[in-house]
Design a protein around this motif. Structure first.
Motif: not given
Length: 155
Positions: A34-42
């Motif tokens: 989840i953190a990676k997905a959020i980081g990629r989105a940001i």
């Protein structure tokens, strides 16, 4: 619906399930995913720019390598031209040009798209002349060899 009702309902169960899965012996880490997905989105724009910079750097390195190979080819062609005009060369000069030839041929082998048709005959001629001079012992004497010979003759 209040926070208490949501946690008491399905939200609390989902939170508990994700936490348990993370600590389970199976290497599934939902919080990291989840953190990676959020980081990629940001950071999507930054990642896109980084990809463009990497491609630009790769193109620059390729052009620099081609320019370096062109310089080796130019030295090879110039040396061959001087041989064709009967300009005598020392053994050390032949050894230097043979090192250029080794580099150039290695580059051509590793980069099949690089055009080599202009130097192949020059390389063959340089190799032939080198073999002839080596067999006949008729290289141009270097200046240090000439001094050694003169010193020997004076004594």
């Amino acid at each position: 619906m209040s926070l208490r009702e949501a946690l008491a309902g399905g939200g609390g169960l989902l939170l508990l399930l994700l936490t348990l899965v993370e600590f389970a012996p199976i290497k599934v880490n939902p919080w990291s995913a989840i953190a990676k997905a959020i980081g990629r989105a940001i950071n999507a724009d930054v990642l896109k720019e980084l990809g463009a910079v990497k491609q630009g750097l790769a193109d620059h390195i390729r052009m620099d390598d081609e320019r370096n190979a062109d310089e080796h080819r130019a030295r090879i062609l110039r040396f061959n031209n001087e041989l064709l005009r009967d300009i005598p060369r020392t053994k050390e000069e032949f050894i230097d040009i043979l090192a250029d030839i080794d580099y150039y041929e290695r580059y051509c082998d590793e980069h099949k798209g690089y055009k080599n048709n202009r130097a192949s005959h020059a390389i063959a001629n340089i190799s032939r002349v080198y073999d002839d001079r080596l067999r006949e012992h008729d290289f141009l004497a270097s200046s240090s060899n000439e001094r050694d010979t003169e010193d020997t003759l004076d004594t």
